[in-house]
Design a protein around this motif. Structure first.
Motif, short mmCIF file in Angstrom:
data_model
loop_
_atom_site.label_atom_id
_atom_site.label_comp_id
_atom_site.label_asym_id
_atom_site.label_seq_id
_atom_site.Cartn_x
_atom_site.Cartn_y
_atom_site.Cartn_z
N MET A 204 -0.03 3.04 -0.27
CA MET A 204 -0.58 1.85 -0.91
C MET A 204 -2.11 1.92 -0.93
O MET A 204 -2.74 1.70 -1.97
CB MET A 204 -0.13 0.61 -0.16
CG MET A 204 -0.68 -0.70 -0.70
SD MET A 204 -0.61 -2.02 0.53
CE MET A 204 -1.87 -1.49 1.70
N THR A 205 -2.71 2.22 0.21
CA THR A 205 -4.17 2.28 0.29
C THR A 205 -4.73 3.37 -0.61
O THR A 205 -5.74 3.17 -1.29
CB THR A 205 -4.61 2.52 1.75
OG1 THR A 205 -4.12 1.46 2.56
CG2 THR A 205 -6.12 2.59 1.86
N ASN A 208 -4.49 2.12 -4.19
CA ASN A 208 -5.45 1.03 -4.42
C ASN A 208 -6.86 1.58 -4.54
O ASN A 208 -7.64 1.17 -5.42
CB ASN A 208 -5.38 0.02 -3.29
CG ASN A 208 -4.07 -0.75 -3.24
OD1 ASN A 208 -3.21 -0.58 -4.11
ND2 ASN A 208 -3.91 -1.58 -2.23
N THR A 209 -7.21 2.52 -3.67
CA THR A 209 -8.54 3.12 -3.72
C THR A 209 -8.75 3.88 -5.02
O THR A 209 -9.85 3.88 -5.59
CB THR A 209 -8.73 4.07 -2.52
OG1 THR A 209 -8.53 3.33 -1.31
CG2 THR A 209 -10.11 4.69 -2.52
N THR A 211 -7.87 3.12 -7.90
CA THR A 211 -8.21 2.24 -9.02
C THR A 211 -9.72 2.12 -9.20
O THR A 211 -10.19 1.74 -10.27
CB THR A 211 -7.60 0.84 -8.85
OG1 THR A 211 -8.16 0.19 -7.70
CG2 THR A 211 -6.09 0.92 -8.71
N ARG A 233 1.54 2.15 -9.10
CA ARG A 233 0.93 1.46 -7.96
C ARG A 233 -0.48 0.99 -8.30
O ARG A 233 -0.89 -0.11 -7.90
CB ARG A 233 0.90 2.38 -6.75
CG ARG A 233 2.28 2.60 -6.13
CD ARG A 233 2.26 3.66 -5.06
NE ARG A 233 3.56 3.80 -4.42
CZ ARG A 233 3.92 4.82 -3.65
NH1 ARG A 233 3.05 5.82 -3.45
NH2 ARG A 233 5.11 4.86 -3.11
N MET A 234 -1.22 1.80 -9.03
CA MET A 234 -2.55 1.39 -9.46
C MET A 234 -2.47 0.15 -10.35
O MET A 234 -3.26 -0.78 -10.21
CB MET A 234 -3.25 2.54 -10.18
CG MET A 234 -3.62 3.71 -9.29
SD MET A 234 -4.23 5.16 -10.22
CE MET A 234 -5.71 4.50 -11.00
N PHE A 237 -1.61 -2.96 -8.27
CA PHE A 237 -2.76 -3.48 -7.53
C PHE A 237 -3.73 -4.19 -8.45
O PHE A 237 -4.22 -5.28 -8.14
CB PHE A 237 -3.46 -2.34 -6.79
CG PHE A 237 -4.71 -2.77 -6.07
CD1 PHE A 237 -4.64 -3.56 -4.94
CD2 PHE A 237 -5.98 -2.39 -6.53
CE1 PHE A 237 -5.78 -3.97 -4.26
CE2 PHE A 237 -7.12 -2.79 -5.86
CZ PHE A 237 -7.02 -3.57 -4.73
N THR A 238 -4.02 -3.58 -9.60
CA THR A 238 -4.98 -4.17 -10.52
C THR A 238 -4.55 -5.54 -11.00
O THR A 238 -5.37 -6.48 -11.05
CB THR A 238 -5.19 -3.24 -11.74
OG1 THR A 238 -5.69 -1.98 -11.28
CG2 THR A 238 -6.16 -3.85 -12.74
N SER A 242 -5.16 -7.44 -6.42
CA SER A 242 -6.60 -7.28 -6.19
C SER A 242 -7.37 -8.59 -6.27
O SER A 242 -8.61 -8.57 -6.16
CB SER A 242 -7.18 -6.30 -7.21
OG SER A 242 -7.01 -6.80 -8.54
N LYS A 273 -2.22 -10.63 4.03
CA LYS A 273 -2.46 -9.18 4.00
C LYS A 273 -1.78 -8.48 5.16
O LYS A 273 -1.30 -7.35 5.00
CB LYS A 273 -3.97 -8.90 4.01
CG LYS A 273 -4.70 -9.50 2.83
CD LYS A 273 -4.00 -9.18 1.51
CE LYS A 273 -4.64 -9.87 0.33
NZ LYS A 273 -3.79 -9.79 -0.89
N TRP A 277 0.67 -5.60 3.88
CA TRP A 277 0.16 -4.26 4.11
C TRP A 277 0.73 -3.61 5.37
O TRP A 277 0.11 -2.73 5.95
CB TRP A 277 -1.36 -4.30 4.22
CG TRP A 277 -2.05 -4.73 2.95
CD1 TRP A 277 -1.50 -4.92 1.71
CD2 TRP A 277 -3.44 -5.04 2.81
NE1 TRP A 277 -2.44 -5.32 0.81
CE2 TRP A 277 -3.65 -5.41 1.46
CE3 TRP A 277 -4.52 -5.04 3.69
CZ2 TRP A 277 -4.91 -5.77 0.97
CZ3 TRP A 277 -5.77 -5.40 3.21
CH2 TRP A 277 -5.96 -5.76 1.86
#
Length: 377
Positions: A204-205, A208-209, A211, A233-234, A237-238, A242, A273, A277
């Motif tokens: 996940m991290t 997310n990073t 993006t 996944r991107m 998150f977007t 986010s 979170k 997460w």
């Protein structure tokens, strides 16, 4: 002139505890939407989940017991670059112990490492460490935030100075989330003294990073199964995950009013979170201890300003030529593709855990820290 290092104890005034209880007694809840499933998380933390946490915080949670437990760990403060910096500093009795700097992320605090300290400083076997675990500027008891501009570059410089003041000429650095970025920049600022950097990540991290990496989506092939999963996944998150970051990166002052004035809002902001997460649940008392630290110190607003400053920062530091180690939790093939691990880097994958391994799977994380730093001089 070097500012002194001062012993520190957490001593929240009783008036602050009484004020928290009074605010929790008169919480004003929003109307519940008819037809929305009780466990539906698509619009945020479910009302029943938050209500249970609030009631526990109000009626049975014992802050004084948690405060006493934290005060069993040696804590200190010092002023660096105009900012008060709070840190745990637990020295090992072992003559061969290595200094180790542990850096938390968001929305966490130094508390995440508290239960690991004994295993790191006085292990039954394996390497031992002198542990330094600061509250990043703007977080925890490294508050109030002295001024704007506390992005990762400035924070890393302050931590280099901290380790110098403590007399450590050779030390390792570990971090996750924001702490991972700061850890790399500490090494860049202090390459001659840093023996290695260890970071944690998860699918996940990593997605997310990705993006935030310019052109990343264009480099991925939607017909490739691994790339397709990363893109999904991107996208998730977007468009769905986010929002918390967008508001703090653009309007930290505005969100700061709510975080400073409403303990229920601060709790919801963190607990959402911690639930989303993780894949190993964090016990409610630990969630409430983090929320209490944020509430009593006013760190919610400070952390928001730090995220704003980082979003507008241009200093990303220089690459450090030191050994890097990676621990990947809930590992899958997407992380191997997204994380730029140098050839031959320490790399360990774990089946369980996600964004907060220090609280989810601390034994595994401690083992990785010993394995990585134990092999470095």
């Amino acid at each position: 002139m070097t500012d002194p290092i001062r012993p520190f104890r957490i001593e929240i005034p009783q008036a602050d505890l009484d004020d928290l209880r009074a605010r929790l007694d008169r919480v004003r809840w929003p109307d519940r939407l008819e037809g929305l499933a009780a466990a539906d998380r698509s619009r945020g933390i479910p009302p029943s989940e938050l209500a249970d946490l609030v009631e526990r915080w109000r009626s049975s949670y014992d802050w004084r017991a948690q405060e006493a437990a934290l005060n069993e760990l040696p804590q200190f403060t010092t002023d660096i670059d105009g900012q008060r910096v709070h840190f745990l500093h637990a020295r090992s009795s072992r003559a061969d112990a290595q200094p180790l700097l542990l850096l938390h992320g968001y929305p966490s605090s130094f508390v995440e490492f508290a239960r690991m300290i004994g295993e790191l400083t006085e292990p039954a076997h394996g390497p031992a460490f002198h542990v330094v675990a600061p509250s990043l500027p703007g977080f925890g008891f490294s508050t109030p935030l002295s001024c704007p501009g506390w992005a990762m570059g400035r924070t890393s410089g302050a931590l280099v100075e901290l380790m110098s003041r403590l007399g450590y000429e050779r030390y390792g650095v570990h971090g996750g989330d924001i702490g991972a970025g700061v850890a790399g920049m500490v090494a860049g600022h202090d390459e001659t003294h840093v023996i290695g950097v260890h970071v944690v990540t998860d699918p996940m991290t990593a997605a997310n990073t990705a993006t935030f990496i310019p052109g990343m989506a264009d480099r991925l092939d939607a017909d490739d199964p691994v790339d397709k999963l990363i893109l999904e996944r991107m996208e998730r998150f977007t468009h769905d995950g986010s929002g918390y970051l967008a508001i703090q990166q653009t309007r930290p002052q505005t969100i700061g009013y709510a975080l400073a004035d409403s303990p229920v809002f601060q709790l919801a902001w963190i607990a959402e979170k911690f639930q989303e997460w993780t894949d190993v649940p964090i016990e409610p008392e630990l969630v409430l201890t983090h929320a209490s630290v944020y509430w009593f110190t006013g760190a919610g607003a400070g952390a928001a300003h730090v995220l704003f400053d980082q979003a507008h920062a241009s200093d990303w530091g220089a690459p450090a030529q030191v050994p890097f180690g990676f621990s990947v939790f809930s590992a899958d093939e997407t992380v191997r593709k997204l994380v730029p691990a140098p050839e031959g880097a320490f790399w360990v994958e774990h089946e369980k855990g996600l964004h907060f391994p220090a609280m989810e799977t601390p034994d595994e994380l401690v083992g990785d820290l010993r394995a990585f730093f134990g092999g470095l001089g």
